[in-house]
Design a protein around this motif. Structure first.
Motif, PDB file in Angstrom:
ATOM      1  N   HIS A  83      18.753  11.717 -28.664  1.00 23.36           N
ATOM      2  CA  HIS A  83      18.399  12.054 -30.036  1.00 23.36           C
ATOM      3  C   HIS A  83      18.247  13.567 -30.245  1.00 23.36           C
ATOM      4  N   VAL A  84      18.770  14.343 -29.309  1.00 27.78           N
ATOM      5  CA  VAL A  84      18.846  15.804 -29.442  1.00 27.78           C
ATOM      6  C   VAL A  84      20.311  16.186 -29.347  1.00 27.78           C
ATOM      7  N   VAL A  85      20.779  16.993 -30.279  1.00 27.13           N
ATOM      8  CA  VAL A  85      22.192  17.354 -30.301  1.00 27.13           C
ATOM      9  C   VAL A  85      22.599  18.025 -28.980  1.00 27.13           C
ATOM     10  N   LEU A 131      12.804  10.442 -33.365  1.00 26.97           N
ATOM     11  CA  LEU A 131      12.553  11.879 -33.483  1.00 26.97           C
ATOM     12  C   LEU A 131      11.373  12.319 -32.634  1.00 26.97           C
ATOM     13  N   ILE A 132      10.352  11.476 -32.524  1.00 26.55           N
ATOM     14  CA  ILE A 132       9.209  11.895 -31.706  1.00 26.55           C
ATOM     15  C   ILE A 132       9.577  11.872 -30.228  1.00 26.55           C
ATOM     16  N   ASP A 133      10.483  10.970 -29.838  1.00 24.50           N
ATOM     17  CA  ASP A 133      10.997  11.000 -28.470  1.00 24.50           C
ATOM     18  C   ASP A 133      11.790  12.286 -28.235  1.00 24.50           C
ATOM     19  N   ALA A 134      12.590  12.683 -29.231  1.00 27.27           N
ATOM     20  CA  ALA A 134      13.363  13.915 -29.118  1.00 27.27           C
ATOM     21  C   ALA A 134      12.443  15.123 -28.996  1.00 27.27           C
ATOM     22  N   LEU A 135      11.387  15.173 -29.826  1.00 27.04           N
ATOM     23  CA  LEU A 135      10.458  16.304 -29.772  1.00 27.04           C
ATOM     24  C   LEU A 135       9.701  16.329 -28.451  1.00 27.04           C
ATOM     25  N   ASP A 136       9.365  15.172 -27.925  1.00 27.54           N
ATOM     26  CA  ASP A 136       8.719  15.118 -26.611  1.00 27.54           C
ATOM     27  C   ASP A 136       9.596  15.791 -25.558  1.00 27.54           C
ATOM     28  N   HIS A 139       9.654  19.598 -26.207  1.00 26.41           N
ATOM     29  CA  HIS A 139       8.394  20.244 -25.816  1.00 26.41           C
ATOM     30  C   HIS A 139       8.224  20.264 -24.297  1.00 26.41           C
ATOM     31  N   ALA A 140       8.795  19.288 -23.619  1.00 25.74           N
ATOM     32  CA  ALA A 140       8.645  19.209 -22.170  1.00 25.74           C
ATOM     33  C   ALA A 140       9.289  20.379 -21.451  1.00 25.74           C
ATOM     34  N   VAL A 141      10.279  21.028 -22.061  1.00 27.85           N
ATOM     35  CA  VAL A 141      10.923  22.186 -21.432  1.00 27.85           C
ATOM     36  C   VAL A 141      10.390  23.501 -22.005  1.00 27.85           C
ATOM     37  N   PRO A 265      -2.994  13.724 -34.510  1.00 27.48           N
ATOM     38  CA  PRO A 265      -2.920  12.786 -33.387  1.00 27.48           C
ATOM     39  C   PRO A 265      -1.908  13.231 -32.345  1.00 27.48           C
ATOM     40  N   SER A 266      -2.027  12.680 -31.160  1.00 34.25           N
ATOM     41  CA  SER A 266      -1.076  12.972 -30.090  1.00 34.25           C
ATOM     42  C   SER A 266       0.241  12.249 -30.358  1.00 34.25           C
ATOM     43  N   ALA A 267       1.286  12.685 -29.668  1.00 32.58           N
ATOM     44  CA  ALA A 267       2.587  12.033 -29.812  1.00 32.58           C
ATOM     45  C   ALA A 267       2.495  10.568 -29.399  1.00 32.58           C
ATOM     46  N   ALA A 268       1.713  10.273 -28.365  1.00 30.99           N
ATOM     47  CA  ALA A 268       1.570   8.889 -27.898  1.00 30.99           C
ATOM     48  C   ALA A 268       0.910   8.017 -28.961  1.00 30.99           C
TER      49      ALA A 268
END
Length: 514
Positions: A83-85, A131-136, A139-141, A265-268
């Motif tokens: 979900h990230v280009v 989208l929240i999976d994509a943002l996770d 953000h992880a990098v 709230p948190s992403a989770a």
């Protein structure tokens, strides 16, 4: 692929960049660049080539922009996610930088709702999960997107969402990649801390996600105003105008759009709530912030050098507190074995401990003999109430109020207006000063003159006269007598309220001391 939802096709003479990529048509254009439909002649595949609107030579400002573009490409390339280009290449051609990406042959979310109308809450929640999976992953990098909005979310042919256009993303390495004072992005989708120049982080992207979900489900941005200054003011100071169309999605969006990053709230937590919406469950109610106060009881006395006192600290929701940390301050725990104070003599510690045990024993004996009664805990009654904009004062059912009780009224969801023909929908704080002034000719309709029209009001009704309170998002006050709690809109019932529309849902808690 398009970064701005603008699908007007512009044909220009075909040309090749970097000796490899054949340009065809313009897919879209925005502030950071123009996106072309192109063909990779080496690998024989269609691609999207983003022509950045910055030169590779020139003054220092140009060089800063070049560095930003290079980091954009590198940042996105480090996030292999469905979900990230996908980013294929970064080339320099015709004195410009070009980012070559996967071609997503589908409209943006902005184009989708323009053509077909808003999404349902379930459809919006499903896109939000992607989208929240994509943002996770972003953000992880160590990367922030910084421009999450409907125009930067593309839809593949199978309907899945793709987060794109990292044109203003920056790696969090302490280097300023924007000119001082430069505000880049779409203001109505910027988090308040970005608008004010405060520190930004992953919570800022989550705020933009909340604004995006509110827009694609409600049909309009919750902060859009006629001009940029008014929009910025709304983002920083005003409550979002969230449409009733959101239904069970409303609590998620309202939690994401909290002004303070620490209160979001948190992403989770968001992911769990979105799954509930997709599954057709009830709304999540008031959602917790990403930090919670954890408490662990003190460990038994062992050695003076290991005693650090009683402390609390804030940990991300879901995380456990390391063993042996027992606190009441907001400072993070220190490594075990390190003492903040010089160790006191063991004899003193044992004396203090013995005194505490003796005092506890005496208190226990007094309780058992009836000399010292156990202190009862405060009792709290809680209920939810829907306040109608057309009904005047409405009693709150499910709770009783006595003198000395602590009453808390907290906004949960909803919107209303005191004039649907002329005024927009408003939240519990009512209208801003400029909008409120439009109704100066009917000030006599206000219940509380000092508060704006459409403000949520609360009052107690009993044997004596009690003041009327403006609630806002949350109000806590003490009852000065036995009474009934009532809620209403700041617009007198009767002739004045005939053009009112909408409802607000609030949670009411009454705490009684024994």
């Amino acid at each position: 692929m398009s970064g701005d939802g603008d699908h007007e096709v512009v044909t220009r003479a075909e040309r090749v960049i970097a000796g490899r990529y054949l340009l065809h048509d313009v897919l879209g254009s925005g502030g950071m660049g123009t996106v072309w439909h192109a063909h990779d002649q080496l690998l024989d595949r269609p691609v999207a080539a983003k022509e950045l609107h910055i030169l590779t030579n020139g003054d220092e400002d140009h060089r800063v922009r070049v560095r930003r573009a290079v980091r954009e490409a590198r940042a996105v390339a480090r996030v292999p996610h469905p979900h990230v280009v996908g980013v294929h290449d970064l080339v320099e051609s015709e004195d410009r930088l070009w980012i070559v990406m996967e071609l997503v042959e589908g409209p943006s979310l902005a184009h989708r709702i323009t053509e077909a109308g808003p999404l349902t809450p379930q459809q919006t929640a499903a896109a939000g999960l992607q989208l929240i999976d994509a943002l996770d992953a972003v953000h992880a990098v160590g990367t922030l997107h910084r421009d999450v909005k409907p125009a930067n979310v593309l839809l593949r042919r199978d309907g899945s969402a793709v987060l794109t256009d990292f044109g203003i993303a920056a790696l969090d390495d302490g280097e300023f990649l924007t000119t001082t004072g430069e505000l880049i992005g779409s203001v109505e989708f910027m988090a308040p801390e970005r608008v004010t120049g405060a520190e930004v982080g992953p919570a800022s992207d989550l705020w933009s996600l909340g604004a995006t979900l509110a827009t694609v489900c409600g049909g309009q941005s919750p902060f859009r105003r006629p001009g940029a200054p008014a929009t910025m003011h709304a983002v920083v100071y005003e409550e979002p105008a969230v449409s009733e169309r959101l239904g069970p999605l409303r609590p998620v969006v309202e939690a994401l759009l909290r002004k303070s990053p620490s209160e979001r709230p948190s992403a989770a937590t968001v992911r769990s709530a979105l799954r509930g919406v997709v599954a057709g469950g009830p709304d999540a109610g008031v959602m917790p912030s990403a930090t919670v106060r954890e408490f662990r009881p003190a460990a038994p006395l062992a050695d003076a050098n290991t005693i650090t006192g009683s402390r609390t600290w804030l940990a991300p929701a879901g995380d456990s507190v390391p063993a042996g940390r027992h606190s009441t301050s907001s400072e993070p725990p220190q490594p075990q074995g390190r003492s903040r104070r010089p160790a006191r003599p063991k004899l003193l510690w044992w004396a203090l401990a013995g005194t505490a045990v003796l005092a506890a024993g005496v208190a226990g004996a007094l309780v058992l003999t009836g000399t010292l009664p156990l202190k009862e805990r405060p009792k709290t009654e809680t209920t939810r109430q829907v306040a109608q904009s057309t009904a005047g004062w409405q009693p709150v059912t499910g709770v009783s109020v006595q003198r000395g009780d602590r009453i808390t009224v907290q906004f949960v969801s909803g919107e209303w207006t005191s004039n649907y023909r002329k005024l927009p929908m408003a939240g519990p704080a009512g209208y801003d000063a400029d909008t409120d002034s439009w109704q100066d000719g009917v000030k006599a309709c206000k219940v509380k003159g000092a508060a704006p029209f459409a403000a949520l009001l609360a009052r107690l009704v009993g044997d004596q006269n009690f003041p009327v309170h403006a609630v806002g998002r949350r109000l806590t006050f003490r009852a000065t007598g036995n009474a009934t709690l009532q809620l209403g809109i700041n617009d007198t019932a009767g002739v004045c309220s005939q053009d009112n529309r909408g409802t607000l849902t609030v949670q009411v808690s009454v705490t009684r001391q024994p």
